[in-house]
Each structure stands twice: as C-alpha cells, then as structure tokens.
Motif scaffolding. Structure first.
Motif, PDB file in Angstrom:
ATOM      1  N   LEU A 177      47.675  36.368  33.170  1.00  0.00           N
ATOM      2  CA  LEU A 177      47.577  37.789  33.495  1.00  0.00           C
ATOM      3  C   LEU A 177      49.015  38.204  34.444  1.00  0.00           C
ATOM      4  N   GLU A 178      49.186  37.043  35.505  1.00  0.00           N
ATOM      5  CA  GLU A 178      50.228  37.040  36.340  1.00  0.00           C
ATOM      6  C   GLU A 178      51.609  37.608  35.634  1.00  0.00           C
ATOM      7  N   GLY A 179      51.816  36.881  34.532  1.00  0.00           N
ATOM      8  CA  GLY A 179      53.171  37.274  33.655  1.00  0.00           C
ATOM      9  C   GLY A 179      53.092  38.873  33.061  1.00  0.00           C
ATOM     10  N   LYS A 180      51.776  39.011  32.584  1.00  0.00           N
ATOM     11  CA  LYS A 180      51.746  40.356  32.085  1.00  0.00           C
ATOM     12  C   LYS A 180      52.233  41.451  33.182  1.00  0.00           C
ATOM     13  N   LEU A 181      51.606  41.051  34.473  1.00  0.00           N
ATOM     14  CA  LEU A 181      51.875  42.093  35.664  1.00  0.00           C
ATOM     15  C   LEU A 181      53.229  42.123  35.938  1.00  0.00           C
ATOM     16  N   ALA A 182      53.795  40.951  35.943  1.00  0.00           N
ATOM     17  CA  ALA A 182      54.995  40.809  36.577  1.00  0.00           C
ATOM     18  C   ALA A 182      56.011  41.844  35.502  1.00  0.00           C
ATOM     19  N   GLU A 196      43.335  39.495  43.941  1.00  0.00           N
ATOM     20  CA  GLU A 196      44.499  40.093  44.572  1.00  0.00           C
ATOM     21  C   GLU A 196      45.493  39.138  43.945  1.00  0.00           C
ATOM     22  N   VAL A 197      46.657  39.739  43.235  1.00  0.00           N
ATOM     23  CA  VAL A 197      47.987  39.152  42.940  1.00  0.00           C
ATOM     24  C   VAL A 197      49.017  39.490  43.981  1.00  0.00           C
ATOM     25  N   PHE A 198      49.719  38.553  44.106  1.00  0.00           N
ATOM     26  CA  PHE A 198      50.737  38.893  45.239  1.00  0.00           C
ATOM     27  C   PHE A 198      52.225  38.406  44.632  1.00  0.00           C
ATOM     28  N   GLY A 199      53.236  39.136  45.486  1.00  0.00           N
ATOM     29  CA  GLY A 199      54.700  38.670  44.990  1.00  0.00           C
ATOM     30  C   GLY A 199      55.489  39.680  45.784  1.00  0.00           C
ATOM     31  N   TYR A 200      56.603  39.969  45.075  1.00  0.00           N
ATOM     32  CA  TYR A 200      57.446  41.017  45.572  1.00  0.00           C
ATOM     33  C   TYR A 200      57.853  42.122  44.652  1.00  0.00           C
ATOM     34  N   ASP A 203      57.261  45.225  36.744  1.00  0.00           N
ATOM     35  CA  ASP A 203      58.635  44.549  37.351  1.00  0.00           C
ATOM     36  C   ASP A 203      58.491  43.765  38.531  1.00  0.00           C
ATOM     37  N   TYR A 204      57.347  43.068  39.003  1.00  0.00           N
ATOM     38  CA  TYR A 204      57.275  42.299  40.321  1.00  0.00           C
ATOM     39  C   TYR A 204      57.704  40.834  39.998  1.00  0.00           C
ATOM     40  N   LEU A 205      58.107  40.416  41.162  1.00  0.00           N
ATOM     41  CA  LEU A 205      58.382  38.816  40.977  1.00  0.00           C
ATOM     42  C   LEU A 205      57.090  38.219  41.592  1.00  0.00           C
ATOM     43  N   HIS A 254      38.638  47.521  39.867  1.00  0.00           N
ATOM     44  CA  HIS A 254      40.080  47.198  39.898  1.00  0.00           C
ATOM     45  C   HIS A 254      40.716  46.212  40.714  1.00  0.00           C
ATOM     46  N   CYS A 255      41.783  45.765  40.586  1.00  0.00           N
ATOM     47  CA  CYS A 255      42.269  44.637  41.248  1.00  0.00           C
ATOM     48  C   CYS A 255      43.762  45.221  41.953  1.00  0.00           C
ATOM     49  N   HIS A 256      44.248  44.320  42.652  1.00  0.00           N
ATOM     50  CA  HIS A 256      45.339  44.644  43.680  1.00  0.00           C
ATOM     51  C   HIS A 256      46.514  43.919  43.438  1.00  0.00           C
ATOM     52  N   LEU A 257      47.685  44.542  43.241  1.00  0.00           N
ATOM     53  CA  LEU A 257      48.735  43.876  43.391  1.00  0.00           C
ATOM     54  C   LEU A 257      49.658  44.201  44.663  1.00  0.00           C
ATOM     55  N   ARG A 258      49.993  43.043  45.418  1.00  0.00           N
ATOM     56  CA  ARG A 258      50.402  43.312  46.843  1.00  0.00           C
ATOM     57  C   ARG A 258      51.943  42.781  46.986  1.00  0.00           C
ATOM     58  N   CYS A 259      52.774  43.308  47.685  1.00  0.00           N
ATOM     59  CA  CYS A 259      54.317  42.997  47.963  1.00  0.00           C
ATOM     60  C   CYS A 259      54.022  42.074  49.221  1.00  0.00           C
ATOM     61  N   LEU A 260      54.458  40.886  49.394  1.00  0.00           N
ATOM     62  CA  LEU A 260      54.226  39.998  50.452  1.00  0.00           C
ATOM     63  C   LEU A 260      55.313  40.563  51.555  1.00  0.00           C
ATOM     64  N   LYS A 261      56.379  41.234  51.054  1.00  0.00           N
ATOM     65  CA  LYS A 261      57.473  41.715  52.013  1.00  0.00           C
ATOM     66  C   LYS A 261      57.112  43.093  52.770  1.00  0.00           C
ATOM     67  N   CYS A 262      56.843  44.086  51.574  1.00  0.00           N
ATOM     68  CA  CYS A 262      56.519  45.295  52.365  1.00  0.00           C
ATOM     69  C   CYS A 262      55.031  45.779  52.352  1.00  0.00           C
ATOM     70  N   GLY A 263      54.251  45.166  51.941  1.00  0.00           N
ATOM     71  CA  GLY A 263      52.922  45.269  51.927  1.00  0.00           C
ATOM     72  C   GLY A 263      52.250  46.352  51.227  1.00  0.00           C
ATOM     73  N   LYS A 264      53.284  46.839  50.247  1.00  0.00           N
ATOM     74  CA  LYS A 264      52.648  47.732  49.333  1.00  0.00           C
ATOM     75  C   LYS A 264      51.489  47.421  48.143  1.00  0.00           C
ATOM     76  N   VAL A 265      50.576  48.365  48.144  1.00  0.00           N
ATOM     77  CA  VAL A 265      49.515  47.630  47.166  1.00  0.00           C
ATOM     78  C   VAL A 265      49.491  48.724  46.168  1.00  0.00           C
ATOM     79  N   LEU A 266      49.548  47.947  44.857  1.00  0.00           N
ATOM     80  CA  LEU A 266      49.159  48.814  43.463  1.00  0.00           C
ATOM     81  C   LEU A 266      47.675  48.330  42.833  1.00  0.00           C
ATOM     82  N   GLU A 267      47.322  49.153  42.347  1.00  0.00           N
ATOM     83  CA  GLU A 267      45.914  48.882  41.622  1.00  0.00           C
ATOM     84  C   GLU A 267      46.217  48.751  40.010  1.00  0.00           C
TER      85      GLU A 267
END
Lengths: 144, 144
Positions: free
Chosen positions: B114-119, A132-136, B123-125, A92-105
DNA sequence: GTATGTGCAAATCATTTGCATTCTC
DNA sequence: GAGAATGCAAATGATTTGCACATAC
C-alpha cells in the motif's frame, strides 16, 4: 440522521450508567459535522449554539465514546487530541508529512482482512483500526 | 551496535544544525533498549547512569528524531507520548483493547504494498507507517 | 433514595519557552 | 565568532479532580 444516540443509550444501559441530555447534546454535535473535532472546538461549537455544556463534561464523556466505538482518536497534534466519529461512516486512513505535518486522508480496504486474522489468532473482538502512513509530501521531500 | 548515530549525524549535517554529546547520549540510550520509551522514563534511565541531561534537551531532540525517521510515536497513553525506535528494527503494529488498554504487538507486511501505491498516487516519499487495530481482548469482550 | 453526572474553580502534569551560559562548526 | 544547544526556572495549556448541587433510574 444516524442512530448513534441509540447505540450510546444501549451502551450506557449495559454498563449500568446513566444517560443525560448533556451527553446526547454532545453526541449529536459530534455527528452533526463530518470533520474531525477536538474538545475545545467542540466546546465552542456548542457554546455558539447556546448549549451550556462544560468542558469537563465533554472530557468525561470521551472515554465512553471511545469504548462504545462511536469515535476514535484520529491524531494528537498541536498539544491535544483530535477525534473522529467512526460509527456509520466510511473508514479512512491518514497520510502525514513528517516535516510540515500536513495530513491527507485516503481510503483503504486491505486491512479488513487482517482484522479477521488477528481476531482469530489472538481471540480478540476486533472493532476497527487506525492506519497512519508517514513520509514527506511533494513540497518537503524536495528540500530535505 | 547499529549506526543510528551515523544516520543522525548525517541528518544534522544536511540540515545545517549542530550535533552535541548530549544528543548522542540520548540516542544511544534510546537504542540501548528494545522497548518503547517515554520522555520521563528516558530521563530517569539517563539519570541512573549519571548522565546529566535535562528534560528540555530530550524534548527538543524528539522532533529531529521523528523527522529523521529514527523513532516514531507509538501511542499516547497516561497523558504522554510513548515512542519507539524504528531504525534498523523490524516493524510491528499494535492491537489495543478499548476497555483495559492492553497493547499487543504483531508483525505485518501487507501494508508495505500500500505504501508504494500511495507514494505514487500522491507523490509522497513514504518512509513508514503505523497501524493500530483495536477491539476487546479475550477477557474484556466477555464482560462487555 | 442513592449513586451518578454536572459545572465551577483549582490542581496536575506534560511540554514549551525565556534567558544567560556554553559549545559546535 | 556567530549561531545553536544546554540547563534552569517559570510559563503554558490540555486534561483531571474536589466539591456542592442537580438529576436519572
């Protein structure tokens, strides 16, 4: 129960090193949970179970576990590494929030094809990847 | 010369923080090289150029640079983080040898879809990603 | 038997923090 | 002028290391 112990024994043998009960205890504890782990937490889990393993023993084992492909670094947060066991488990991979640091798999297969291409192009023996994909996150993107 | 300084000023303004010449000096130095950097090395580069910037100022700036999307963590090695500036530069990923630690860079577009799909799904930016593929390099895979 | 692994305590080193001073807005 | 940012020195905390003893092969 997986055969991660067997994999490790084989790795140790090939490298001409020595296996110990301490090392097997640590590996079993790592694979006993499905979660990520960090050294301190792992140490405490072992302590709770009355296993007398020192932290340096854990620290000294980790490079071998990485090299053998049993675990990988998941992320570095709160000042220390978090690892995950990868042997025999779905990737699995990680989706991380750049602001609050929350990590989703999330799960992702797309990259496997790429691995093959890279292996060929650079003559590597590819064993895995970390994406690792990041954003908000929904909450943080509103405020930002 | 890019407008990373403008991006940062805008970010600071939005957050209601304050910009300083020290911060702009650091950012300019980061973007003055195409390579990865770490705090100590950046500090020395600045010192060589007679810029009096303290390490804490660099450390305190980094979270803002991460959050603003100007830089990202590239990898953690030799006990400390290595960063790369991402604003205005072509994205690249890393191919790392588990044994000798050698890091190769390669380009990859596949993950953008993939980024688009995850967004959409979560509901991430989404602002970027980091892909690290690991295995054994031509030299190390022979010995292992 | 020898080299490797272990546990302990001490050392290292990246990063953070308290504080007085300076500077931005 | 108030709240932030800076630099310094000291603190923190994860990881590493020296060493004496135990143990795997």
């Amino acid at each position: 129960m997986g055969n991660e112990i067997e994999v490790f024994r084989e790795f140790i043998r090939k490298k001409g090193l020595r296996n110990t009960p301490e090392r097997e205890t640590i590996i079993k504890e790592i694979f006993a949970s499905h979660d990520h782990f960090d050294v301190d937490e792992l140490y405490l889990r072992l302590k709770t179970k009355k296993k007398k393993i020192s932290k340096p023993s854990i620290y000294r084992l980790i490079p071998h576990l990485l090299e053998s492909g049993l675990i990988q670094e998941a992320y570095h947060e709160d000042g220390h590494f978090h690892y995950e066991h990868i042997y025999g488990h779905e990737h699995h991979c990680h989706l991380r929030c750049l602001k609050c640091g929350k990590v989703l798999e999330f799960k992702e297969q797309r990259v496997e094809k790429l691995e093959g291409k890279l292996a060929e192009k650079y003559d590597y023996l590819v064993t895995g990847h970390k994406l690792e994909v990041f954003g908000y996150c929904p909450t943080c993107k509103v405020i930002t």
